[in-house]
Motif scaffolding. Structure first.
Motif, mmCIF file in Angstrom:
data_model
loop_
_atom_site.group_PDB
_atom_site.id
_atom_site.type_symbol
_atom_site.label_atom_id
_atom_site.label_comp_id
_atom_site.label_asym_id
_atom_site.label_seq_id
_atom_site.Cartn_x
_atom_site.Cartn_y
_atom_site.Cartn_z
ATOM 1 N N GLY A 1 -14.922 60.374 30.759
ATOM 2 C CA GLY A 1 -14.353 59.353 31.631
ATOM 3 C C GLY A 1 -15.271 59.076 32.815
ATOM 4 O O GLY A 1 -16.032 59.944 33.244
ATOM 5 N N GLN A 2 -15.221 57.860 33.306
ATOM 6 C CA GLN A 2 -15.991 57.435 34.480
ATOM 7 C C GLN A 2 -17.503 57.593 34.287
ATOM 8 O O GLN A 2 -18.222 57.918 35.233
ATOM 9 N N LEU A 3 -17.986 57.365 33.087
ATOM 10 C CA LEU A 3 -19.419 57.489 32.839
ATOM 11 C C LEU A 3 -20.226 56.505 33.688
ATOM 12 O O LEU A 3 -21.355 56.804 34.096
ATOM 13 N N GLY A 4 -19.649 55.342 33.946
ATOM 14 C CA GLY A 4 -20.333 54.368 34.789
ATOM 15 C C GLY A 4 -20.557 54.895 36.193
ATOM 16 O O GLY A 4 -21.638 54.730 36.772
ATOM 17 N N TRP A 5 -19.524 55.557 36.746
ATOM 18 C CA TRP A 5 -19.659 56.134 38.080
ATOM 19 C C TRP A 5 -20.667 57.283 38.091
ATOM 20 O O TRP A 5 -21.442 57.441 39.035
ATOM 21 N N HIS A 6 -20.652 58.098 37.027
ATOM 22 C CA HIS A 6 -21.654 59.162 36.924
ATOM 23 C C HIS A 6 -23.064 58.568 36.875
ATOM 24 O O HIS A 6 -23.994 59.081 37.520
ATOM 25 N N GLY A 7 -23.220 57.485 36.101
ATOM 26 C CA GLY A 7 -24.523 56.846 36.014
ATOM 27 C C GLY A 7 -24.986 56.307 37.355
ATOM 28 O O GLY A 7 -26.152 56.480 37.741
ATOM 29 N N LEU A 8 -24.078 55.649 38.091
ATOM 30 C CA LEU A 8 -24.417 55.117 39.407
ATOM 31 C C LEU A 8 -24.776 56.238 40.367
ATOM 32 O O LEU A 8 -25.808 56.176 41.063
ATOM 33 N N ARG A 9 -23.924 57.260 40.414
ATOM 34 C CA ARG A 9 -24.154 58.369 41.342
ATOM 35 C C ARG A 9 -25.511 59.017 41.106
ATOM 36 O O ARG A 9 -26.297 59.221 42.050
ATOM 37 N N ASN A 10 -25.805 59.327 39.863
ATOM 38 C CA ASN A 10 -26.990 60.116 39.580
ATOM 39 C C ASN A 10 -28.264 59.280 39.566
ATOM 40 O O ASN A 10 -29.348 59.815 39.810
ATOM 41 N N SER A 11 -28.146 57.983 39.316
ATOM 42 C CA SER A 11 -29.306 57.108 39.480
ATOM 43 C C SER A 11 -29.690 57.022 40.956
ATOM 44 O O SER A 11 -30.874 57.100 41.312
ATOM 45 N N CYS A 12 -28.687 56.877 41.812
ATOM 46 C CA CYS A 12 -28.940 56.845 43.261
ATOM 47 C C CYS A 12 -29.488 58.184 43.753
ATOM 48 O O CYS A 12 -30.399 58.229 44.592
ATOM 49 N N HIS A 13 -28.932 59.264 43.211
ATOM 50 C CA HIS A 13 -29.407 60.596 43.613
ATOM 51 C C HIS A 13 -30.850 60.810 43.173
ATOM 52 O O HIS A 13 -31.649 61.426 43.893
ATOM 53 N N PHE A 14 -31.198 60.288 42.005
ATOM 54 C CA PHE A 14 -32.570 60.396 41.513
ATOM 55 C C PHE A 14 -33.529 59.672 42.456
ATOM 56 O O PHE A 14 -34.585 60.209 42.826
ATOM 57 N N ILE A 15 -33.175 58.446 42.852
ATOM 58 C CA ILE A 15 -34.014 57.673 43.786
ATOM 59 C C ILE A 15 -34.132 58.412 45.117
ATOM 60 O O ILE A 15 -35.216 58.497 45.716
#
Length: 290
Positions: free
Chosen positions: A70-84
Motif C-alpha cells: 500500500g502507498q507505493l506512490g508515497w514510498h516512491g516520492l519519499r525515497n526519491s526525495c531522500h535520494f536527492i
C-alpha cells in the motif's frame, strides 16, 4: 528529581551520544570516500548493505507481513526525495567544511514545518512560526548573502535540506499505516534501484580502505537512526532533539582536528538561533500534547 525519575533521561542521553557519534563517523567516512569514489556508487553500496541487513532482520523476525504494498506512490516520492537529499549532502561533505554542512542541514525543521502546514494541513502556531523565522534568520547569518559570495556547494546542501524536509513530511504521511521497518525497507530498496545505473556507469573498483569506509557509512547510518529512535522511546522530543544540536560543535571540532577547518563564529551564532527556535517549538508542542 529522584534518581529513579532520571533513569529514562539518562538512557536517552546515552543513546543520543551513540547516535551523535555515528552521525559524525558517517560524515568522516563520506568525506574520505568522496575523494576517490562517485557519490552514486557510495549511495548504491550503502543502500545494498542496508537492504541485506533489513531483509535479514525481517526474515529473522518473520515480520514480512508488515511490509505491504500500500502507498507505493508515497514510498516512491519519499525515497526519491531522500535520494536527492543524500546526494546533495555527500556532495557538500566533499566541497565545504563539515560544520557548514551540518549547520545548513539544521534548516530541515524549517522546511518540514512549512511543508506540514501547506501539504498536511497542520496548524501554524506561534512557536512553529518562531522556529521558522529564527531558522531562516540563522541560515542568513551562516550564508551571509550580499556580504559574501555563497559557494555553489552551500546552495546544493541547502537544496538537500529542502528535500530532507519533503522526506520528513512524507514520512509523517506514511507512519499512519506503515511500520518503521517497512519504511526503512522501501527506503533502501528504492535508493538501491535509483543509484544502480549511475553507479554502474561510474563504477571504480574500491580499494580495501574504501570498502572499509563504505561499510562504515552503511552501518553508521542504520545505527544512528536506530539509536535516535531508541532515545525517543526513553524520553520526549523536548529532551532528545536539543541534544541533536550537539552535532554542530562536535563536528566543528572533528573538522578542526582532522581537516584543519577553521571554526566560523557566524556559523555557530546562526546555528544557535536555529537551536533556540527549535527548542522553543519542541517544548511548546510537548506541553500541548501533555
Amino acid at each position: 528529581m529522584s534518581v529513579v525519575a532520571m533513569k529514562p533521561t539518562a538512557k536517552a542521553a546515552l543513546w543520543m551520544l551513540l547516535a551523535l557519534s555515528q552521525f559524525m563517523l558517517m560524515a568522516v567516512a563520506g568525506r574520505e570516500l568522496t575523494a576517490s569514489l562517485a557519490i552514486s556508487q557510495i549511495l548504491f553500496v550503502r543502500s545494498l548493505i542496508g537492504l541485506v541487513i533489513i531483509v535479514g532482520i525481517l526474515h529473522w523476525r518473520g515480520s514480512w507481513s508488515s511490509v505491504h504494498r500500500g502507498q507505493l506512490g508515497w514510498h516512491g516520492l519519499r525515497n526519491s526525495c531522500h535520494f536527492i537529499a543524500q546526494f546533495g549532502w555527500f556532495y557538500g561533505l566533499a566541497m565545504i567544511p563539515l560544520a557548514e554542512v551540518f549547520a545548513i542541514e539544521f534548516t530541515v525543521p524549517v522546511w518540514t514545518g512549512i511543508l506540514a502546514v501547506l501539504c498536511l494541513g497542520e496548524r501554524m502556531t506561534l512557536p512553529r512560526l518562531s522556529s521558522i523565522v529564527l531558522g531562516l534568520l540563522g541560515m542568513l547569518i551562516i550564508l551571509r548573502p550580499g556580504f559574501e559570495q555563497i559557494a555553489g556547494p552551500a546552495w546544493v546542501v541547502l537544496g538537500s535540506a529542502v528535500f530532507f524536509g519533503i522526506t520528513h513530511t512524507t514520512t509523517r504521511k506514511l507512519t499512519a499505516d506503515n511500520s518503521a521497518i517497512a519504511i526503512v525497507f522501501f527506503m533502501v530498496l528504492v535508493q538501491a534501484i535509483l543509484s544502480s545505473i549511475p553507479a554502474a556507469i561510474q563504477w571504480q573498483q574500491p580499494s580495501p580502505l574504501a570498502w572499509f569506509w563504505l561499510v562504515v557509512v552503511a552501518l553508521s547510518a542504520l545505527l544512528a537512526h536506530w539509536s535516535m529512535a531508541t532515545a525517543l522511546s526513553h524520553a520526549d522530543l523536548g529532551v532528545v532533539i536539543p541534544m541533536d544540536f550537539l552535532r554542530l560543535p562536535l563536528i566543528a571540532l572533528v573538522g578542526y582536528w582532522f581537516y584543519q577547518e577553521s571554526i566560523d563564529l557566524f556559523l555557530l551564532f546562526g546555528a544557535g538561533l536555529m537551536l533556540l527556535g527549535n527548542v522553543y517549538n519542541i517544548r511548546a508542542e510537548t506541553k500541548r500534547i501533555a
